[in-house]
Design a protein around this motif. Sequence first.
Motif, PDB file in Angstrom:
ATOM      1  N   LEU A   1      86.153  13.625  30.509  1.00  0.00           N
ATOM      2  CA  LEU A   1      87.269  13.363  29.598  1.00  0.00           C
ATOM      3  C   LEU A   1      88.567  13.340  30.396  1.00  0.00           C
ATOM      4  O   LEU A   1      88.698  14.074  31.387  1.00  0.00           O
ATOM      5  CB  LEU A   1      87.379  14.442  28.518  1.00  0.00           C
ATOM      6  N   ILE A   2      89.503  12.558  29.938  1.00  0.00           N
ATOM      7  CA  ILE A   2      90.809  12.485  30.607  1.00  0.00           C
ATOM      8  C   ILE A   2      91.866  13.121  29.708  1.00  0.00           C
ATOM      9  O   ILE A   2      91.888  12.895  28.490  1.00  0.00           O
ATOM     10  CB  ILE A   2      91.202  11.009  30.877  1.00  0.00           C
ATOM     11  N   THR A   3      92.745  13.914  30.313  1.00  0.00           N
ATOM     12  CA  THR A   3      93.904  14.422  29.557  1.00  0.00           C
ATOM     13  C   THR A   3      95.067  14.623  30.534  1.00  0.00           C
ATOM     14  O   THR A   3      94.974  14.249  31.709  1.00  0.00           O
ATOM     15  CB  THR A   3      93.560  15.710  28.780  1.00  0.00           C
ATOM     16  N   THR A   4      96.163  15.229  30.034  1.00  0.00           N
ATOM     17  CA  THR A   4      97.357  15.410  30.879  1.00  0.00           C
ATOM     18  C   THR A   4      97.453  16.858  31.357  1.00  0.00           C
ATOM     19  O   THR A   4      96.713  17.724  30.897  1.00  0.00           O
ATOM     20  CB  THR A   4      98.648  15.055  30.122  1.00  0.00           C
ATOM     21  N   ASN A   5      98.416  17.111  32.236  1.00  0.00           N
ATOM     22  CA  ASN A   5      98.525  18.467  32.797  1.00  0.00           C
ATOM     23  C   ASN A   5      99.519  19.355  32.044  1.00  0.00           C
ATOM     24  O   ASN A   5      99.915  20.403  32.536  1.00  0.00           O
ATOM     25  CB  ASN A   5      98.884  18.416  34.290  1.00  0.00           C
ATOM     26  N   PHE A   6      99.936  18.948  30.836  1.00  0.00           N
ATOM     27  CA  PHE A   6     100.733  19.837  29.985  1.00  0.00           C
ATOM     28  C   PHE A   6      99.801  20.944  29.491  1.00  0.00           C
ATOM     29  O   PHE A   6      98.752  20.654  28.891  1.00  0.00           O
ATOM     30  CB  PHE A   6     101.315  19.039  28.813  1.00  0.00           C
ATOM     31  N   SER A   7     100.164  22.193  29.733  1.00  0.00           N
ATOM     32  CA  SER A   7      99.240  23.303  29.455  1.00  0.00           C
ATOM     33  C   SER A   7      98.735  23.308  28.019  1.00  0.00           C
ATOM     34  O   SER A   7      97.544  23.516  27.778  1.00  0.00           O
ATOM     35  CB  SER A   7      99.921  24.642  29.748  1.00  0.00           C
TER      36      SER A   7
ATOM     37  N   GLY B   1      89.612  24.091  24.976  1.00  0.00           N
ATOM     38  CA  GLY B   1      89.087  24.951  23.911  1.00  0.00           C
ATOM     39  C   GLY B   1      88.102  24.201  23.021  1.00  0.00           C
ATOM     40  O   GLY B   1      87.055  24.734  22.626  1.00  0.00           O
ATOM     41  N   GLU B   2      88.435  22.960  22.697  1.00  0.00           N
ATOM     42  CA  GLU B   2      87.544  22.182  21.815  1.00  0.00           C
ATOM     43  C   GLU B   2      86.273  21.762  22.543  1.00  0.00           C
ATOM     44  O   GLU B   2      85.198  21.691  21.943  1.00  0.00           O
ATOM     45  CB  GLU B   2      88.283  20.953  21.277  1.00  0.00           C
ATOM     46  N   VAL B   3      86.379  21.466  23.855  1.00  0.00           N
ATOM     47  CA  VAL B   3      85.167  21.134  24.620  1.00  0.00           C
ATOM     48  C   VAL B   3      84.252  22.357  24.655  1.00  0.00           C
ATOM     49  O   VAL B   3      83.033  22.257  24.453  1.00  0.00           O
ATOM     50  CB  VAL B   3      85.515  20.655  26.050  1.00  0.00           C
ATOM     51  N   GLU B   4      84.859  23.512  24.869  1.00  0.00           N
ATOM     52  CA  GLU B   4      84.073  24.758  24.864  1.00  0.00           C
ATOM     53  C   GLU B   4      83.365  24.938  23.526  1.00  0.00           C
ATOM     54  O   GLU B   4      82.180  25.269  23.460  1.00  0.00           O
ATOM     55  CB  GLU B   4      85.001  25.949  25.117  1.00  0.00           C
TER      56      GLU B   4
ATOM     57  N   SER C   1      91.045  18.367  18.066  1.00  0.00           N
ATOM     58  CA  SER C   1      90.130  18.976  17.090  1.00  0.00           C
ATOM     59  C   SER C   1      88.925  18.066  16.786  1.00  0.00           C
ATOM     60  O   SER C   1      87.913  18.534  16.273  1.00  0.00           O
ATOM     61  CB  SER C   1      90.886  19.284  15.791  1.00  0.00           C
ATOM     62  N   GLY C   2      89.036  16.787  17.139  1.00  0.00           N
ATOM     63  CA  GLY C   2      87.916  15.877  16.880  1.00  0.00           C
ATOM     64  C   GLY C   2      86.891  15.863  18.006  1.00  0.00           C
ATOM     65  O   GLY C   2      85.847  15.200  17.894  1.00  0.00           O
ATOM     66  N   ILE C   3      87.179  16.591  19.086  1.00  0.00           N
ATOM     67  CA  ILE C   3      86.301  16.521  20.269  1.00  0.00           C
ATOM     68  C   ILE C   3      84.882  17.054  20.004  1.00  0.00           C
ATOM     69  O   ILE C   3      83.904  16.398  20.385  1.00  0.00           O
ATOM     70  CB  ILE C   3      86.962  17.231  21.479  1.00  0.00           C
ATOM     71  N   PRO C   4      84.717  18.229  19.369  1.00  0.00           N
ATOM     72  CA  PRO C   4      83.345  18.743  19.208  1.00  0.00           C
ATOM     73  C   PRO C   4      82.433  17.744  18.506  1.00  0.00           C
ATOM     74  O   PRO C   4      81.329  17.459  18.981  1.00  0.00           O
ATOM     75  CB  PRO C   4      83.549  20.019  18.371  1.00  0.00           C
ATOM     76  N   LYS C   5      82.891  17.198  17.372  1.00  0.00           N
ATOM     77  CA  LYS C   5      82.046  16.257  16.622  1.00  0.00           C
ATOM     78  C   LYS C   5      81.788  15.001  17.475  1.00  0.00           C
ATOM     79  O   LYS C   5      80.668  14.485  17.534  1.00  0.00           O
ATOM     80  CB  LYS C   5      82.757  15.871  15.326  1.00  0.00           C
ATOM     81  N   PHE C   6      82.833  14.550  18.184  1.00  0.00           N
ATOM     82  CA  PHE C   6      82.731  13.346  19.008  1.00  0.00           C
ATOM     83  C   PHE C   6      81.668  13.546  20.100  1.00  0.00           C
ATOM     84  O   PHE C   6      80.803  12.691  20.296  1.00  0.00           O
ATOM     85  CB  PHE C   6      84.099  13.044  19.634  1.00  0.00           C
ATOM     86  N   LEU C   7      81.744  14.673  20.791  1.00  0.00           N
ATOM     87  CA  LEU C   7      80.804  14.885  21.898  1.00  0.00           C
ATOM     88  C   LEU C   7      79.381  15.034  21.392  1.00  0.00           C
ATOM     89  O   LEU C   7      78.425  14.523  21.992  1.00  0.00           O
ATOM     90  CB  LEU C   7      81.198  16.130  22.716  1.00  0.00           C
ATOM     91  N   LYS C   8      79.235  15.730  20.269  1.00  0.00           N
ATOM     92  CA  LYS C   8      77.878  15.965  19.745  1.00  0.00           C
ATOM     93  C   LYS C   8      77.242  14.666  19.258  1.00  0.00           C
ATOM     94  O   LYS C   8      76.030  14.489  19.363  1.00  0.00           O
ATOM     95  CB  LYS C   8      77.938  16.986  18.617  1.00  0.00           C
ATOM     96  N   THR C   9      78.038  13.773  18.688  1.00  0.00           N
ATOM     97  CA  THR C   9      77.475  12.546  18.120  1.00  0.00           C
ATOM     98  C   THR C   9      77.554  11.381  19.117  1.00  0.00           C
ATOM     99  O   THR C   9      76.538  10.822  19.506  1.00  0.00           O
ATOM    100  CB  THR C   9      78.218  12.160  16.812  1.00  0.00           C
ATOM    101  N   MET C  10      78.746  11.067  19.594  1.00  0.00           N
ATOM    102  CA  MET C  10      78.930   9.878  20.411  1.00  0.00           C
ATOM    103  C   MET C  10      78.319  10.040  21.810  1.00  0.00           C
ATOM    104  O   MET C  10      77.724   9.109  22.346  1.00  0.00           O
ATOM    105  CB  MET C  10      80.417   9.553  20.559  1.00  0.00           C
ATOM    106  N   TRP C  11      78.505  11.210  22.414  1.00  0.00           N
ATOM    107  CA  TRP C  11      78.030  11.332  23.798  1.00  0.00           C
ATOM    108  C   TRP C  11      76.520  11.402  23.884  1.00  0.00           C
ATOM    109  O   TRP C  11      75.896  10.752  24.706  1.00  0.00           O
ATOM    110  CB  TRP C  11      78.679  12.540  24.499  1.00  0.00           C
ATOM    111  N   SER C  12      75.909  12.176  22.978  1.00  0.00           N
ATOM    112  CA  SER C  12      74.461  12.309  23.063  1.00  0.00           C
ATOM    113  C   SER C  12      73.788  10.983  22.691  1.00  0.00           C
ATOM    114  O   SER C  12      72.717  10.664  23.130  1.00  0.00           O
ATOM    115  CB  SER C  12      73.977  13.423  22.137  1.00  0.00           C
TER     116      SER C  12
END
Length: 445
Positions: free
Chosen positions: A338-344, A352-355, A434-445
């Motif tokens: 995944l790509i994101t920025t370096n703003f903390s 947190g959402e990937v976790e 907040s959409g990452i968990p659902k995205f990874l579980k459905t789209m990535w797999s």
Amino acid sequence: MALKALDVLKYLPKKTGCKECGCTTCLAFAMKVAQKQASINECAFVSDEAKAALEGASAPPIKLVTIGDGDSKLQIGNETVMFRHEETFYHPPGIAVRVSDDLDAEALAARVAAIGALKFVRVGAEIRVDVVAVDNVSGDAGRFKAAVEAASKLDLPMVLIAEGASQMAAALEVCAEKKPLIHAARPDNWEEFAKLAKEKGCPLAVKAPDLEALAELMAKIKAAGVEDMVLDVTADRLTATLQNLTTVRRLALKKGARELGYPCMAFAAGDDAFEEVAQAATYVAKYAGIVITNLYQPEQILPILTVRTNIYTDPRKPIQVEPTLHEVGTPNPQSPVLITTNFSLTYYSVEGEVEASRVPAYIGVIDTEGTSVLTAFASDKLTSEGVTAFLKSDALKDKVSHKKVIIPGYVAAMSGAVEDDSGWEVIVGPREASGIPKFLKTMWS
Ligand code: SF4
């Protein structure tokens, strides 16, 4: 207020031309002193009285006061502006939890343990309660001493609260070397408390019915030889306390009121925990150096610590994470990138959402000078060239066996350019973390 060259010049003997200080004129020397590029001692003709006066004039408008010792010591004061956007606020206030000495031994030990556990990780940094305040509610010297001894095991800076000098002296027997803040010298007991503070080398809190009386009392205690003081400006209502905090800051910074040029403290209280949290957060924002609260539950303390972190973040330097490849969980060659920025705030929201998704992943962090996704995209700090450069860099070498990258939904417009330039397949991810968990579980797999 910063010392100006003309203020310094007033104290010089003006033997212009002698040049013994290395400057061609006294004014040139005064300018160097004002800019802190030269010491007043470099002019051999300045009298001791003038040096002392100049030292006083160049002292910070709000004194820096240290409570505690060693690595955990707390430094408060030395602030220079009314509003954070003018510059920044430098010394975050200590958040102190009050412990009463009328608790029995078991309850006291449990309370001390609960305070020690008030630590949280937020935006990648640990935040915690950093002061313990022991209150001599019982009025008994022995109980107070025992409670202070128990609380001192936390190895945090301490505030000792007692009305009687004998009780305070008993507590100092067991913790004076930790340099606790002694609370509080009042108009009717200040001589005994000032004597204790001076003897033990501890900072002293000072309290009086109003600011005028407080200024008079501060002057007396300073004349008695106590240098490190904290103003307790707590009033009976939040609005009155807030007014006191604001007035003291304004008088110290704008009017040069030396007697009030010390950090302040305030006690939060309320009919319920919500009100007390609101009070404590208000005092953190304006302008307490220590806030004392009775609250000790994690959910009550976290909001107060969060406000402190936010207020005392330098607005000129957004908090950033390292722009590199970060791993969440134990990713393997098939794991998503995944790509994101370096703003903390952005990074830790994504992390947190990937976790939470329980899908091990790589997060490629692009250097956007600490800006969020949309801001970085709008200001050309998050570009297809930057993402492509990252994908082609050594950061991902030998890490994944695929060539698929997930970019934030808000920058979907760059997907074509990234695909063309990098040779990677671009998958447009969700707009919000907040959409990452659902995205990874459905789209990535
Ligand atoms: Fe002036 Fe003192 Fe410098 Fe002489 S040494 S030029 S008196 S500032």
